[in-house]
Design an enzyme around this catalytic site. Structure first.
Site, PDB file in Angstrom:
ATOM      1  CB  CYS A 123     -61.887  28.905  16.877  1.00  0.00           C
ATOM      2  SG  CYS A 123     -60.776  30.286  16.526  1.00  0.00           S
ATOM      3  CG  HIS A 183     -62.907  18.743   5.073  1.00  0.00           C
ATOM      4  ND1 HIS A 183     -63.676  18.277   4.042  1.00  0.00           N
ATOM      5  CD2 HIS A 183     -63.327  18.100   6.187  1.00  0.00           C
ATOM      6  CE1 HIS A 183     -64.542  17.408   4.506  1.00  0.00           C
ATOM      7  NE2 HIS A 183     -64.341  17.271   5.812  1.00  0.00           N
ATOM      8  CD  GLU A 184     -61.343  12.901   6.198  1.00  0.00           C
ATOM      9  OE1 GLU A 184     -62.130  12.618   7.107  1.00  0.00           O
ATOM     10  OE2 GLU A 184     -61.151  12.146   5.241  1.00  0.00           O
ATOM     11  CB  CYS A 224     -57.485  32.136  17.306  1.00  0.00           C
ATOM     12  SG  CYS A 224     -58.719  32.754  18.481  1.00  0.00           S
ATOM     13  NE  ARG A 260     -63.360  10.005   5.617  1.00  0.00           N
ATOM     14  CZ  ARG A 260     -64.657  10.144   5.935  1.00  0.00           C
ATOM     15  NH1 ARG A 260     -65.571   9.335   5.432  1.00  0.00           N
ATOM     16  NH2 ARG A 260     -65.052  11.118   6.748  1.00  0.00           N
ATOM     17  CB  CYS A 297     -60.123  30.059  21.701  1.00  0.00           C
ATOM     18  SG  CYS A 297     -60.066  29.395  20.023  1.00  0.00           S
ATOM     19  CB  CYS A 327     -64.887  14.014   4.405  1.00  0.00           C
ATOM     20  SG  CYS A 327     -66.083  14.167   5.725  1.00  0.00           S
ATOM     21  CG  HIS A 328     -70.140  11.539   3.607  1.00  0.00           C
ATOM     22  ND1 HIS A 328     -71.034  10.921   2.779  1.00  0.00           N
ATOM     23  CD2 HIS A 328     -69.320  10.571   4.074  1.00  0.00           C
ATOM     24  CE1 HIS A 328     -70.782   9.631   2.762  1.00  0.00           C
ATOM     25  NE2 HIS A 328     -69.743   9.390   3.536  1.00  0.00           N
ATOM     26  CB  THR A 329     -68.286  18.117   4.508  1.00  0.00           C
ATOM     27  OG1 THR A 329     -68.817  17.524   5.685  1.00  0.00           O
ATOM     28  CG2 THR A 329     -68.673  19.574   4.499  1.00  0.00           C
ATOM     29  NE  ARG A 389     -67.803  29.530  10.565  1.00  0.00           N
ATOM     30  CZ  ARG A 389     -67.377  28.457   9.907  1.00  0.00           C
ATOM     31  NH1 ARG A 389     -66.485  27.662  10.437  1.00  0.00           N
ATOM     32  NH2 ARG A 389     -67.827  28.175   8.731  1.00  0.00           N
ATOM     33  CB  CYS A 424     -62.657  15.485   8.744  1.00  0.00           C
ATOM     34  SG  CYS A 424     -64.435  15.737   8.946  1.00  0.00           S
ATOM     35  CB  CYS A 484     -61.896  34.111  19.544  1.00  0.00           C
ATOM     36  SG  CYS A 484     -62.324  32.360  19.541  1.00  0.00           S
TER      37      CYS A 484
HETATM   38  P1  NAD Z   1     -70.935   7.329   5.810  1.00  0.00           P
HETATM   39  O1  NAD Z   1     -71.915   7.597   4.737  1.00  0.00           O
HETATM   40  O2  NAD Z   1     -69.667   6.657   5.454  1.00  0.00           O
HETATM   41  O3  NAD Z   1     -71.636   6.471   6.930  1.00  0.00           O
HETATM   42  C1  NAD Z   1     -72.999   6.596   7.216  1.00  0.00           C
HETATM   43  C2  NAD Z   1     -73.496   5.227   7.662  1.00  0.00           C
HETATM   44  O4  NAD Z   1     -74.855   5.383   8.082  1.00  0.00           O
HETATM   45  C3  NAD Z   1     -73.480   4.182   6.544  1.00  0.00           C
HETATM   46  O5  NAD Z   1     -72.841   2.998   7.000  1.00  0.00           O
HETATM   47  C4  NAD Z   1     -74.965   3.934   6.264  1.00  0.00           C
HETATM   48  O6  NAD Z   1     -75.228   2.597   5.854  1.00  0.00           O
HETATM   49  C5  NAD Z   1     -75.577   4.259   7.622  1.00  0.00           C
HETATM   50  N1  NAD Z   1     -76.999   4.598   7.559  1.00  0.00           N
HETATM   51  C6  NAD Z   1     -77.632   5.293   6.577  1.00  0.00           C
HETATM   52  N2  NAD Z   1     -78.939   5.384   6.890  1.00  0.00           N
HETATM   53  C7  NAD Z   1     -79.121   4.728   8.051  1.00  0.00           C
HETATM   54  C8  NAD Z   1     -80.270   4.478   8.869  1.00  0.00           C
HETATM   55  N3  NAD Z   1     -81.492   4.914   8.529  1.00  0.00           N
HETATM   56  N4  NAD Z   1     -80.093   3.790  10.000  1.00  0.00           N
HETATM   57  C9  NAD Z   1     -78.857   3.329  10.351  1.00  0.00           C
HETATM   58  N5  NAD Z   1     -77.748   3.523   9.606  1.00  0.00           N
HETATM   59  C10 NAD Z   1     -77.882   4.227   8.477  1.00  0.00           C
HETATM   60  O7  NAD Z   1     -70.641   8.751   6.518  1.00  0.00           O
HETATM   61  P2  NAD Z   1     -69.471   9.194   7.518  1.00  0.00           P
HETATM   62  O8  NAD Z   1     -68.301   9.699   6.787  1.00  0.00           O
HETATM   63  O9  NAD Z   1     -69.287   8.165   8.566  1.00  0.00           O
HETATM   64  O10 NAD Z   1     -70.185  10.497   8.150  1.00  0.00           O
HETATM   65  C11 NAD Z   1     -71.348  10.339   8.905  1.00  0.00           C
HETATM   66  C12 NAD Z   1     -72.026  11.677   9.143  1.00  0.00           C
HETATM   67  O11 NAD Z   1     -71.202  12.510   9.951  1.00  0.00           O
HETATM   68  C13 NAD Z   1     -72.289  12.474   7.864  1.00  0.00           C
HETATM   69  O12 NAD Z   1     -73.555  13.103   7.999  1.00  0.00           O
HETATM   70  C14 NAD Z   1     -71.187  13.523   7.874  1.00  0.00           C
HETATM   71  O13 NAD Z   1     -71.527  14.676   7.158  1.00  0.00           O
HETATM   72  C15 NAD Z   1     -71.094  13.792   9.346  1.00  0.00           C
HETATM   73  N6  NAD Z   1     -69.860  14.415   9.820  1.00  0.00           N
HETATM   74  C16 NAD Z   1     -69.985  15.290  10.852  1.00  0.00           C
HETATM   75  C17 NAD Z   1     -68.876  15.902  11.388  1.00  0.00           C
HETATM   76  C18 NAD Z   1     -68.996  16.837  12.541  1.00  0.00           C
HETATM   77  O14 NAD Z   1     -68.031  17.518  12.858  1.00  0.00           O
HETATM   78  N7  NAD Z   1     -70.132  16.884  13.204  1.00  0.00           N
HETATM   79  C19 NAD Z   1     -67.614  15.602  10.841  1.00  0.00           C
HETATM   80  C20 NAD Z   1     -67.515  14.667   9.821  1.00  0.00           C
HETATM   81  C21 NAD Z   1     -68.648  14.078   9.308  1.00  0.00           C
HETATM   82  O1  DAO Z   2     -68.256  27.951  14.173  1.00  0.00           O
HETATM   83  O2  DAO Z   2     -70.226  28.556  13.626  1.00  0.00           O
HETATM   84  C1  DAO Z   2     -69.275  27.791  13.527  1.00  0.00           C
HETATM   85  C2  DAO Z   2     -69.407  26.685  12.535  1.00  0.00           C
HETATM   86  C3  DAO Z   2     -68.422  25.595  12.746  1.00  0.00           C
HETATM   87  C4  DAO Z   2     -68.549  24.596  11.662  1.00  0.00           C
HETATM   88  C5  DAO Z   2     -68.318  23.239  12.145  1.00  0.00           C
HETATM   89  C6  DAO Z   2     -68.584  22.263  11.074  1.00  0.00           C
HETATM   90  C7  DAO Z   2     -69.161  21.003  11.610  1.00  0.00           C
HETATM   91  C8  DAO Z   2     -69.591  20.071  10.582  1.00  0.00           C
HETATM   92  C9  DAO Z   2     -68.516  19.684   9.692  1.00  0.00           C
HETATM   93  C10 DAO Z   2     -68.909  18.588   8.849  1.00  0.00           C
HETATM   94  C11 DAO Z   2     -67.846  17.707   8.382  1.00  0.00           C
HETATM   95  C12 DAO Z   2     -66.609  18.235   7.945  1.00  0.00           C
HETATM   96 ZN    ZN Z   3     -60.530  31.211  18.650  1.00  0.00          ZN
END
Ligand code: NAD
Ligand code: DAO
Ligand code: ZN
Length: 379
Positions: free
Chosen positions: A114, A70-71, A100, A373, A106, A48-50, A118, A177, A103
């Site tokens: 949670c 993490h996946e 948990c 993926r 939760c 994943c991107h992270t 952390r 994820c 906390c």
């Molecule tokens: P990805 O790179 O596979 O997909 C991103 C998409 O966005 C691509 O298709 C790309 O072409 C498009 N894109 C890029 N720039 C753009 C623009 N200006 N306008 C429109 N589209 C555009 O990434 P992913 O795995 O789908 O993850 C997406 C985001 O979510 C990442 O930032 C990732 O870190 C984040 N993420 C967040 C969480 C969370 O818990 N909040 C969890 C997982 C991933």
């Molecule tokens: O509890 O303060 C907190 C931080 C929780 C972290 C959540 C992470 C969200 C983004 C994850 C990105 C993709 C794996």
């Molecule tokens: Zn908790």
């Protein structure tokens, strides 16, 4: 009890020794789980991107050496004293967002965040502030409490959930994820049924948000992506329309176009790009008075979001979500069951498969634009 219970296991792991370096396959020693810990034989992991964010050095707080990942999906090999959440032999998914159930977070009923592990998780350590990974005696850090780029990993008992063993782990590992995040962001948002929705970014997370909007019967689902190849993907996952901002007339902003074609704006928008300009566009594409925009994407270090405050004064709501708001131990088994029943898509996201020895090719694939993926076989 297996014959490895209580013993150090030496296995292969892809180790990140420093920012920007490719991962290196190493023999790593994995200590037995301590109290309230679980050792897992990891069978599959997504990339994943992270993981890439930390590997590439984009995370200023990234620390090394570390075992990313993490996946994941695997089988419980052994458990420490006091573990009741899973048992040896269970098919499990590690959770980077722990649950948990004790906390303040939760118990609040308001969030899936949670606080139990952390602080130490953020330091790359187990809750007792030590690591279970060493290479020839040198400590290697954990990552996100999961470290699924190792054939064996140790996680806290609050950071793992057992799932239906009928589910193929080479697919449902992705529920650890990206897929759960996109689906949850939409499905757990009240009011999407019958509404119009725009999803910015059609990677794994955005496609899953589109799938979620389709499942909860949004009336109109507009997918937005700068990659034209994503139109077919978005429609396959349930988008009713696709807009490529690059196809708009010069100077025309995507938010203005969307407001025009939706009679005033969207009821719900979701950013799944991690680009702060897109986050702004997603907010400003919302309908005055009630539109809700959810930030899912994780922005690069140091980036900030902005808009004119009047956008909020006039009733738009800007919010965000981690792991789709899903409580992993409570809700993930049901999502796996929904996948087995055919309602939640998972197989469709797997575009690339690699062996552990080729894990760096998985990172290259992520940059290619045609990878939704990549799943790595850890055997
Ligand atoms: P990805 O790179 O596979 O997909 C991103 C998409 O966005 C691509 O298709 C790309 O072409 C498009 N894109 C890029 N720039 C753009 C623009 N200006 N306008 C429109 N589209 C555009 O990434 P992913 O795995 O789908 O993850 C997406 C985001 O979510 C990442 O930032 C990732 O870190 C984040 N993420 C967040 C969480 C969370 O818990 N909040 C969890 C997982 C991933
Ligand atoms: O509890 O303060 C907190 C931080 C929780 C972290 C959540 C992470 C969200 C983004 C994850 C990105 C993709 C794996
Ligand atoms: Zn908790």
């Amino acid at each position: 009890m297996s014959d490895t219970t209580g013993k150090v296991i030496t296995c292969k792991a892809a180790v990140c020794w420093g920012a920007g370096e490719p991962l290196k396959l190493e023999d790593v020693e994995v200590a037995p789980p301590k109290a309230h810990e679980v050792r897992i034989k990891v069978l599959y992991t997504g990339i994943c991107h992270t993981d890439e964010y930390t590997r590439s050095g984009s995370d200023p707080e990234g620390a090394f050496p570390v075992i990313l990942g993490h996946e994941g999906g695997g089988i419980v090999e052994s458990i420490g004293e006091g573990v009741t959440s899973v048992k040896v032999g269970d098919h499990v998914i590690p959770l980077y967002t722990a649950e948990c159930r004790e906390c303040k977070f939760c118990k609040s009923g308001k969030t899936n965040l949670c606080s139990s592990v952390r602080a130490t998780q953020g330091q790359g350590l187990m809750p007792d502030k030590s690591s279970r990974f060493t290479i020839k005696g040198r400590e290697i850090l954990h990552f996100m409490g999961t470290s699924t780029f190792s054939q064996y990993t140790v996680v806290a008992d609050v950071s793992v959930v057992a799932v239906n063993p009928a589910a193929p782990l080479n697919k449902v590992c992705l529920l650890g994820c990206g897929i759960t995040t996109g689906w949850g962001a939409v499905a757990k948002q009240p009011g999407v049924e019958g509404s119009n929705v725009a999803v910015f970014g059609c990677g794994c997370v955005g496609l899953s948000a589109i799938n979620g909007a389709n499942l909860v019967k949004a009336s109109r689902i507009i997918a937005v992506d700068t990659n034209p190849a994503k139109e077919a993907w978005a429609k396959k996952f349930g988008a009713t329309e696709f807009v490529n901002p690059k196809d708009l007339p010069a100077g025309k902003r995507i938010q203005d176009h969307l407001v025009e074609i939706t009679d005033g704006g969207l009821d719900f928008t979701f950013d799944a790009t991690g680009n702060v300009d897109v986050m702004r566009a997603a907010l400003e594409a919302c309908h005055k008075g009630w539109g809700v925009s959810t930030v899912i994407g994780v922005a690069a270090a140091g980036k900030e979001i902005s808009t004119r405050p009047f956008q909020l004064v006039t009733g738009r709501v800007w919010r965000g979500t981690a792991f789709g708001g899903v409580k992993g131990r409570t809700e993930l088994p049901g999502i796996v069951d929904d996948y087995l029943k055919g309602s939640v898509k998972v197989d469709e996201y797997v575009t690339h498969e690699f062996s552990l020895a080729d894990i760096n090719k998985g990172f290259e694939a992520m940059h290619s634009g045609d990878c939704i993926r990549a799943v790595v076989d850890m055997s």
